[in-house]
Design a protein around this motif. Sequence first.
Motif, PDB file in Angstrom:
ATOM      1  N   UNK A   1     118.834 115.104  87.755  1.00  0.00           N
ATOM      2  CA  UNK A   1     119.197 113.624  87.365  1.00  0.00           C
ATOM      3  C   UNK A   1     118.881 112.757  88.758  1.00  0.00           C
ATOM      4  N   UNK A   2     119.312 113.106  89.964  1.00  0.00           N
ATOM      5  CA  UNK A   2     119.132 112.418  91.006  1.00  0.00           C
ATOM      6  C   UNK A   2     117.768 112.347  91.414  1.00  0.00           C
ATOM      7  N   UNK A   3     116.860 113.385  90.984  1.00  0.00           N
ATOM      8  CA  UNK A   3     115.420 113.075  90.955  1.00  0.00           C
ATOM      9  C   UNK A   3     115.057 111.544  90.412  1.00  0.00           C
ATOM     10  N   UNK A   4     115.562 111.485  89.347  1.00  0.00           N
ATOM     11  CA  UNK A   4     115.222 110.158  88.722  1.00  0.00           C
ATOM     12  C   UNK A   4     115.603 108.890  89.372  1.00  0.00           C
ATOM     13  N   UNK A   5     116.853 108.960  89.879  1.00  0.00           N
ATOM     14  CA  UNK A   5     117.495 107.967  90.541  1.00  0.00           C
ATOM     15  C   UNK A   5     118.999 108.347  90.968  1.00  0.00           C
ATOM     16  N   UNK A   6     119.646 107.728  91.888  1.00  0.00           N
ATOM     17  CA  UNK A   6     120.845 107.992  92.289  1.00  0.00           C
ATOM     18  C   UNK A   6     121.880 107.425  91.350  1.00  0.00           C
ATOM     19  N   UNK A   7     121.399 106.034  91.112  1.00  0.00           N
ATOM     20  CA  UNK A   7     122.069 105.171  90.243  1.00  0.00           C
ATOM     21  C   UNK A   7     121.120 104.804  89.098  1.00  0.00           C
TER      22      UNK A   7
ATOM     23  N   UNK B   1     125.731  99.629  86.571  1.00  0.00           N
ATOM     24  CA  UNK B   1     124.917 100.806  87.088  1.00  0.00           C
ATOM     25  C   UNK B   1     125.756 102.139  87.191  1.00  0.00           C
ATOM     26  N   UNK B   2     125.261 102.980  86.637  1.00  0.00           N
ATOM     27  CA  UNK B   2     126.299 104.377  86.511  1.00  0.00           C
ATOM     28  C   UNK B   2     125.381 105.394  87.435  1.00  0.00           C
ATOM     29  N   UNK B   3     126.422 106.198  88.391  1.00  0.00           N
ATOM     30  CA  UNK B   3     126.079 107.229  89.098  1.00  0.00           C
ATOM     31  C   UNK B   3     125.163 108.344  87.977  1.00  0.00           C
ATOM     32  N   UNK B   4     124.790 109.373  89.028  1.00  0.00           N
ATOM     33  CA  UNK B   4     124.072 110.328  87.975  1.00  0.00           C
ATOM     34  C   UNK B   4     125.234 111.324  87.482  1.00  0.00           C
ATOM     35  N   UNK B   5     126.286 111.477  88.140  1.00  0.00           N
ATOM     36  CA  UNK B   5     127.461 112.089  87.538  1.00  0.00           C
ATOM     37  C   UNK B   5     127.978 111.217  86.424  1.00  0.00           C
TER      38      UNK B   5
END
Length: 602
Positions: free
Chosen positions: A361-367, A374-378
């Motif tokens: 998911x972080x490869x798509x965006x950190x947020x 805005x939501x974090x990947x987690x």
Amino acid sequence: MNILNIEHISKVFGEKTIFDDASLGIQESEKVGIVGINGMGKTTLLKMIAGEETPDSGQIVKQNGLKIAYLQQNPNLNTQMSILEYVSERNSDENWKVQSILTQLGITDWTPSLSTLSGGQKRKVELAKVLSGDFDVLLLDEPTNHLDDAMISWLEEYLKGFKGTVIMVTHDRYFLDQTTDKIIEISHGKIYAYESNYSGFLELKAMREEMELASERKRQSILRMELEWAKRGCRARSTKQRARLERLEDLKNAQAPIKEETVVLDSVETRMGKKTMELHHISKRYGDKILLDDFSYTVLKNQRIGIIGPNGCGKSTLLKMMAGMIEPDLGSIEVGETVKIGYFAQEEQDMDDRQRVIDYVKDIGEYITTSDGKLSASQLLERFLFTPDMQYAPIGKLSGGEKRRLYLLGVLAQNINLLLIDEAGNHLDIPTLTILEDYLNNFQGIVITVSHDRYFLDNVVDKIFEFDGQGHLIPYEGGYTDYANAKKKRGEETSSVFQKTEEKEKKHTDYKEWKHQSRTAKLKFTYKEQKEYETIDDDIASLEQMLEQIDNDMQKFATNSVKLSELMKAKEETESALEEKMERWVYLNDLAEKIETEKKTS
């Protein structure tokens, strides 16, 4: 009579509890559907029944001599055997049956090696092999994946006519409604059984959850009262007081009903300009096969389009052209500058099994931007039911359905405004499909989906294009039920023209007989009816003999796919003619009895 008992089974994978002291009984001839969120143990239960997995504790007791057939979700058929050799491996004595089922599933060339087939074709071959065997219990894991409407309808009729027991996992809710009389829900390690099809299950589940909540409210109320009594300084001297304190402890330790978790999706509006997507005179062919022939269409803002048709007609190819992955042979596709396309492919995606879920998911965006900010990947992963433990595990640890859910998250997280979906139902569980339908209904953009899931189409689309097999797309307004009704009406109107012509000719032919009957006001056969009455027994016997001959020929030409297709068509036509003759025989014999009765009373 119980033929299979699941008794107090438990199963744990790593730190994940799949079953916890779960029990269930299966009766002879029951048609059972298994539902639940992906990763809850649906496929694991089928594997344990089939004997391919064993519970950590508890047991599965089967009736002596019970024969079980099992269709796996992802069969491993990397072999050089031909289709016919593989499917007939255990059923060589009934080769004609094997050929018939293969033909019904759209496989008419039986010579290719299995290693050359696509994943969908391998599934059909495996389904044909399973169905042509000898069994008492049929286990099916996602049987409708890769089947078109005609094949699904055929499979529905097959299962309705099957006298044995069926236990299936499927996301196709209309299919469940048509073929099941019992639903098993797997939730948080427990198994809940409902004596109903899918529609009835929804009502019964709501009732069960409401009863559980009512019991919990009552428990909390009594617990408050008991705690107040304990606070007043009770003394555990008497037996009654000690029993009351023990009851207080039981109430405190009782487990509250677990609230079912659901995927949380929300849509963010991404501005779209005046220009959307325009298809100008698109044509596409592969070899001699024409998929599209001069197709033009301008997609409207916020439109919901469903694309249907038989397998191999070009549905996925059209979607890939819209996504810019394939070029048309002729024509052009223009996409507006503000249009941002997301493509949810039918094929299993190549994911790095060693990569952690959260890093995917972080490869798509950190947020990720959502309507809640805005939501974090987690945080986004938690909305898609990936717990913290799962987030830091490698992708290879996920089930097939969980990988599909992660892929869906990746597509929707890109803030798109034109969504192309190719068979969303493949490997997505029913709860996630339901949430996705709700998401799409609130999605601020265009949705174009290829799907054989009739329930999904009814809930999502407002226009359907059907491939006619000649490279043309026929438009229908509304969802799948609207399409089916419109197509049926169109067929009835066509047959009505022929019927009116036949009726007109019959009126001219039988005018004299009709006029004579009206004058005498007595019951009697017309000249044609009398002749028909005298010969109809011979006609029926002749048709029955023809059917018997066709059945013999089907066994004789079992290895000739062209001849077998011709014989199957001839059999359908002969059976239809026989049915009409039988209905006519009933009418003529009733009329003969009435005429004879009138003669006796006059």
